[in-house]
Design an enzyme around this catalytic site. Structure first.
Site, PDB file in Angstrom:
ATOM      1  N   ARG A   1      -1.048 -23.357 -48.044  1.00 43.42           N
ATOM      2  CA  ARG A   1      -0.840 -24.344 -46.980  1.00 43.42           C
ATOM      3  C   ARG A   1       0.565 -24.913 -46.950  1.00 43.42           C
ATOM      4  NH1 ARG A   1      -5.924 -24.127 -47.955  1.00 43.42           N
ATOM      5  NH2 ARG A   1      -5.193 -23.975 -50.077  1.00 43.42           N
ATOM      6  N   THR A   2       1.061 -25.352 -48.098  1.00 44.75           N
ATOM      7  CA  THR A   2       2.363 -26.027 -48.094  1.00 44.75           C
ATOM      8  C   THR A   2       3.443 -25.047 -47.671  1.00 44.75           C
ATOM      9  OG1 THR A   2       1.543 -27.432 -49.861  1.00 44.75           O
ATOM     10  CG2 THR A   2       3.913 -27.460 -49.482  1.00 44.75           C
TER      11      THR A   2
ATOM     12  N   LYS B   1      16.908 -12.668 -65.354  1.00 42.38           N
ATOM     13  CA  LYS B   1      18.070 -12.212 -66.140  1.00 42.38           C
ATOM     14  C   LYS B   1      18.639 -13.340 -66.984  1.00 42.38           C
ATOM     15  CE  LYS B   1      19.597  -9.237 -62.313  1.00 42.38           C
ATOM     16  NZ  LYS B   1      20.677  -9.147 -61.312  1.00 42.38           N
TER      17      LYS B   1
ATOM     18  N   ARG C   1       8.888 -25.735 -54.504  1.00 40.93           N
ATOM     19  CA  ARG C   1       7.645 -25.974 -55.235  1.00 40.93           C
ATOM     20  C   ARG C   1       7.803 -25.316 -56.593  1.00 40.93           C
ATOM     21  NH1 ARG C   1       1.344 -25.513 -53.905  1.00 40.93           N
ATOM     22  NH2 ARG C   1       1.958 -27.405 -52.810  1.00 40.93           N
TER      23      ARG C   1
ATOM     24  N   HIS D   1       3.975 -34.932 -54.884  1.00 44.22           N
ATOM     25  CA  HIS D   1       3.883 -34.028 -53.741  1.00 44.22           C
ATOM     26  C   HIS D   1       4.034 -34.922 -52.498  1.00 44.22           C
ATOM     27  CE1 HIS D   1       2.895 -30.686 -51.359  1.00 44.22           C
ATOM     28  NE2 HIS D   1       1.724 -30.333 -51.841  1.00 44.22           N
TER      29      HIS D   1
HETATM   30  C1  NCD Z   1      -2.295 -29.325 -53.651  1.00 47.19           C
HETATM   31  C2  NCD Z   1      -1.195 -29.030 -54.656  1.00 47.19           C
HETATM   32  O1  NCD Z   1      -0.679 -27.930 -54.721  1.00 47.19           O
HETATM   33  O2  NCD Z   1      -0.876 -29.974 -55.355  1.00 47.19           O
HETATM   34  N1  NCD Z   1      -2.391 -28.359 -52.663  1.00 47.19           N
HETATM   35  C3  NCD Z   1      -1.606 -28.477 -51.556  1.00 47.19           C
HETATM   36  O3  NCD Z   1      -0.404 -28.512 -51.638  1.00 47.19           O
HETATM   37  N2  NCD Z   1      -2.223 -28.636 -50.381  1.00 47.19           N
HETATM   38  C4  NCD Z   1      -3.576 -29.627 -54.286  1.00 47.19           C
HETATM   39  C5  NCD Z   1      -4.153 -28.663 -55.263  1.00 47.19           C
HETATM   40  O4  NCD Z   1      -3.592 -27.605 -55.531  1.00 47.19           O
HETATM   41  O5  NCD Z   1      -5.214 -28.968 -55.770  1.00 47.19           O
END
Ligand code: NCD
Length: 354
Positions: free
Chosen positions: A85-86, A114, A135, A169
């Site tokens: 999703r993100t 490397k 991320r 997040h």
């Molecule tokens: C969340 C995350 O990655 O922190 N997911 C997301 O970004 N929608 C929640 C999760 O992974 O449980």
């Protein structure tokens, strides 16, 4: 420790309020690293853009107008931790604004393998792009990236945190609060509501960022429902105390507090973080799942949310209940992320005046 490690360690000793100043430019939001950077004025501006983007994008002329706004910019998605999703919502958000995107989703195909440091990788990415969205399983990688580019290089490009370890997040919190805000439009807004968060609160970055963000609203109350082993950490609780945001801790069962909530925010067990083999299996979470039979306890005006992915903490039979808001919540991610990028790149006036 190299010299950058030493300087960053010094930076990290500063209180959060001082650190987040490093992520502003000319009094404006530049990087999005922590929820604590967002005040009501910024939140309202981003939600105004979000609403407008949703309207404008309904027509071809409108979409083409929006696509023209940042068509001269490139974004890089550095996502070495799993994401559906993100990643997709950020990519869609960038494309909506006309930005071209490039990505690294697997560290094993980058020069990291490397032996390249994150700092050097970052400087390399910043040579080719105008925005870096990260991320990473490391809690400090996004913060260090923003600090490094802003203070140690002459090419500071904005950095957005798309999930940093089990810490934060912030864009998830932004879309969560937008979803709450929209859901309660006819009930006087989010002010005065009780938000129940349930699941692995100790290692869930979404509930941490959401808690920080809720301090911007009046008379909100939080209920944390989780077994003791998964309860919210002390740092967030003391933040809430400092900001006089009342919270209640429930360690026995979700059912004890369900009827009090205006929003029920479920989360999964985060066993990819700080887990000794099978730790999570030792904790009984059976009383912290949402079952169809529980729905009679939930207020008729309440909403059920989840950042997803889910395991079995919300029974799929609940998906057809009108209070289930998680699919809309997911879609709100694309709009709010596009709005955040528009805010950072200062094209919000054009959108609002369309
Ligand atoms: C969340 C995350 O990655 O922190 N997911 C997301 O970004 N929608 C929640 C999760 O992974 O449980």
């Amino acid at each position: 420790m190299n010299i950058l490690d030493e300087k960053f360690a010094e930076f990290q000793k500063l209180p959060t309020e001082e650190r987040i100043e490093c992520f502003e430019k000319d009094g404006r939001l530049f990087d999005m690293i922590r929820s604590q950077q967002l005040n009501r004025e910024i939140i309202d501006d981003i939600y105004g853009i979000t609403n407008q983007l949703r309207q404008i994008s309904k027509t071809k002329t409108g979409s083409l107008f929006v696509q023209d706004l940042l068509c001269h910019k490139q974004a890089m998605l550095w996502f070495t931790q799993p994401s559906s999703r993100t990643f997709l919502s950020f990519e869609s958000a960038c494309h909506m604004l006309g930005m071209k995107t490039s990505e690294i989703r697997d560290a094993s195909v980058s020069s990291e393998i490397k032996g390249e440091s994150h700092d050097d990788s970052l400087r390399t990415f910043s040579s080719y792009t105008d925005l870096i969205i990260i991320r990473h399983k490391g809690e400090n990688i996004a913060e260090r990236a923003a600090w490094l580019l802003n203070t140690q290089t002459n090419r500071p490009v904005p950095v957005i945190n798309g999930g940093s370890g089990s810490d934060q997040h912030p864009t998830q919190a932004l879309l969560d609060v937008y979803t709450l805000h929209r859901s309660f439009e006819d009930q006087g807004g989010l002010d005065g509501k009780t938000i129940l968060m349930c699941g692995d609160l100790r290692r869930g970055r979404t509930v941490r960022s959401l808690s920080y963000l809720l301090k911007n609203f009046e008379d909100v109350e939080i209920i944390y429902a989780a077994p003791k082993a998964f309860q919210m950490k002390e740092d967030v609780c003391s933040f809430l105390e400092r900001h006089k945001l009342p919270y209640h801790i429930e360690t026995e069962a979700l059912g004890n507090v369900l009827s009090k909530a205006d929003a029920v925010y479920m989360t999964r067990i985060q066993d990819e973080h700080d887990e000794a083999a099978g730790d999570s299996d030792q904790v009984d979470i059976s009383r912290f799942k949402l079952k169809p039979s529980d729905m009679s306890e939930v207020k008729s005006t309440a909403v059920i949310m989840h950042p997803f992915p889910r395991r079995d903490e919300i029974d799929v039979a609940i998906d057809s209940d009108p209070r289930a808001m998680y699919w809309r919540q997911e879609r709100n991610g694309m709009w709010t992320r596009a709005a955040l990028i528009a805010h950072i790149f200062d094209v919000h006036e054009e959108i609002l005046n369309y």
